[in-house]
Scaffold this active site. Sequence first.
Site, PDB file in Angstrom:
ATOM      1  N   ILE A   1      11.335   3.305 -10.684  1.00  0.00           N
ATOM      2  CA  ILE A   1      10.874   4.635 -11.060  1.00  0.00           C
ATOM      3  C   ILE A   1      11.491   5.641 -10.095  1.00  0.00           C
ATOM      4  CG2 ILE A   1       8.873   6.098 -11.491  1.00  0.00           C
ATOM      5  CD1 ILE A   1       9.179   3.679 -13.365  1.00  0.00           C
TER       6      ILE A   1
ATOM      7  N   HIS B   1       4.638   2.056  -7.965  1.00  0.00           N
ATOM      8  CA  HIS B   1       3.691   0.944  -7.902  1.00  0.00           C
ATOM      9  C   HIS B   1       2.778   0.926  -9.126  1.00  0.00           C
ATOM     10  CE1 HIS B   1       4.324   1.594  -3.419  1.00  0.00           C
ATOM     11  NE2 HIS B   1       4.584   0.307  -3.536  1.00  0.00           N
TER      12      HIS B   1
ATOM     13  N   GLY C   1       0.801  -1.211   0.000  1.00  0.00           N
ATOM     14  CA  GLY C   1       0.000   0.000   0.000  1.00  0.00           C
ATOM     15  C   GLY C   1       0.838   1.267   0.000  1.00  0.00           C
TER      16      GLY C   1
ATOM     17  N   GLN D   1      15.119  -8.957  -3.323  1.00  0.00           N
ATOM     18  CA  GLN D   1      13.808  -9.587  -3.152  1.00  0.00           C
ATOM     19  C   GLN D   1      13.321 -10.188  -4.461  1.00  0.00           C
ATOM     20  OE1 GLN D   1      10.373  -7.789  -0.809  1.00  0.00           O
ATOM     21  NE2 GLN D   1       9.741  -7.295  -2.891  1.00  0.00           N
TER      22      GLN D   1
ATOM     23  N   GLN E   1       7.558  -9.630   8.186  1.00  0.00           N
ATOM     24  CA  GLN E   1       8.821  -9.163   7.633  1.00  0.00           C
ATOM     25  C   GLN E   1       9.368  -7.950   8.365  1.00  0.00           C
ATOM     26  OE1 GLN E   1       6.869  -8.549   3.739  1.00  0.00           O
ATOM     27  NE2 GLN E   1       7.958  -6.588   3.621  1.00  0.00           N
TER      28      GLN E   1
ATOM     29  N   SER F   1       7.639   4.317  -0.599  1.00  0.00           N
ATOM     30  CA  SER F   1       6.669   4.794   0.389  1.00  0.00           C
ATOM     31  C   SER F   1       7.371   5.405   1.590  1.00  0.00           C
ATOM     32  CB  SER F   1       5.769   3.644   0.833  1.00  0.00           C
ATOM     33  OG  SER F   1       5.064   3.091  -0.260  1.00  0.00           O
TER      34      SER F   1
ATOM     35  N   GLY G   1       8.839  -4.926  -8.276  1.00  0.00           N
ATOM     36  CA  GLY G   1       9.731  -3.851  -8.678  1.00  0.00           C
ATOM     37  C   GLY G   1      11.195  -4.207  -8.520  1.00  0.00           C
TER      38      GLY G   1
ATOM     39  N   LEU H   1       0.528   3.691  -2.128  1.00  0.00           N
ATOM     40  CA  LEU H   1       0.968   3.547  -3.511  1.00  0.00           C
ATOM     41  C   LEU H   1       1.442   4.876  -4.104  1.00  0.00           C
ATOM     42  CD1 LEU H   1      -1.868   1.221  -4.859  1.00  0.00           C
ATOM     43  CD2 LEU H   1       0.312   0.584  -3.810  1.00  0.00           C
ATOM     44  N   HIS H   2       2.536   4.789  -4.872  1.00  0.00           N
ATOM     45  CA  HIS H   2       3.071   5.932  -5.607  1.00  0.00           C
ATOM     46  C   HIS H   2       3.221   5.527  -7.067  1.00  0.00           C
ATOM     47  CE1 HIS H   2       6.813   3.689  -5.371  1.00  0.00           C
ATOM     48  NE2 HIS H   2       6.767   3.728  -4.050  1.00  0.00           N
TER      49      HIS H   2
END
Length: 286
Positions: free
Chosen positions: A177, A38, A32, A154, A62, A187, A148, A34-35
């Site tokens: 980005i 995302h 969440g 990851q 995590q 975020s 991403g 989000l930018h």
Amino acid sequence: MIETTRTVSTLRSWVKTCRQSGKRIALVPTMGALHEGHLTLVDLARRHADEVAVSLFVNPTQFAPGEDLDRYPRDEQGDRAKLDARGVSMLWAPTPDEMYPDGFSTTVSLDGPALGLETDHRPHFFGGVATVVTKLLLQVLPDVAVFGEKDYQQLQVISRLTRDLDIPTQIIGGSTIREPDGLAMSSRNAYLSKEERQVAPVLNITLKAAGRAALAGDDPRTTETKAISQLLAAGFARIDYVAIRHAESLAPLTSADIKAGQPMRVLGAGVLGKTRLIDNLDPRSA
């Protein structure tokens, strides 16, 4: 109009309906807040599938004690509006109890690209990520899932996980980005003070310089040490790593490896003020 569900049973009903109609499904897992980073992943997912589901779940497993679980930015209403405008069909927003019901006791253990780098400083992290991503992939059973490249280690861990566990989902990486000054969108950038925000792009600048130096023949380990010193001098409170690694295995590279054209990635992570920033790049295309 985007649909929202919070239970596995209703999610699977939606998946079944899609499948009966012969539609391909893409999943974009998120936490969440989000930018545009995302949302470009959502756009990429739409190019590979008929229907796109986005998961919104701040995964507690995590986060270690003392990390930013409680203050992690949350804006489900705003996120839903952004996803609706981007043509997303399903927002999968489970509660922690739905994902981890009473008695939950199964985790995914990792080796290979999960060792080192993030694991050296957040040993809990990839176990939590791998477990929740495995659950998400089995809940949705998407044809493709998009992650991403900003979280590059990851991405490599998840790609290996799906191959090793025979999960029939194609993993696609979406390009990082950036803000106009080169800072990778995140975020957590919202945590930065005005002064810290001015310093933050130095991480990307320093990783680029380290990559150029390694490509020019400088010893990778010496280059990493120099980059760490530069970041600390710029105002970072702590640097967890600057690492010049093989782009797939994430094993350390030597000068001979680089000269031979081995695929390469430069990765970095550090704390600026109270905010932990990560970044990475391919120096041959940066």
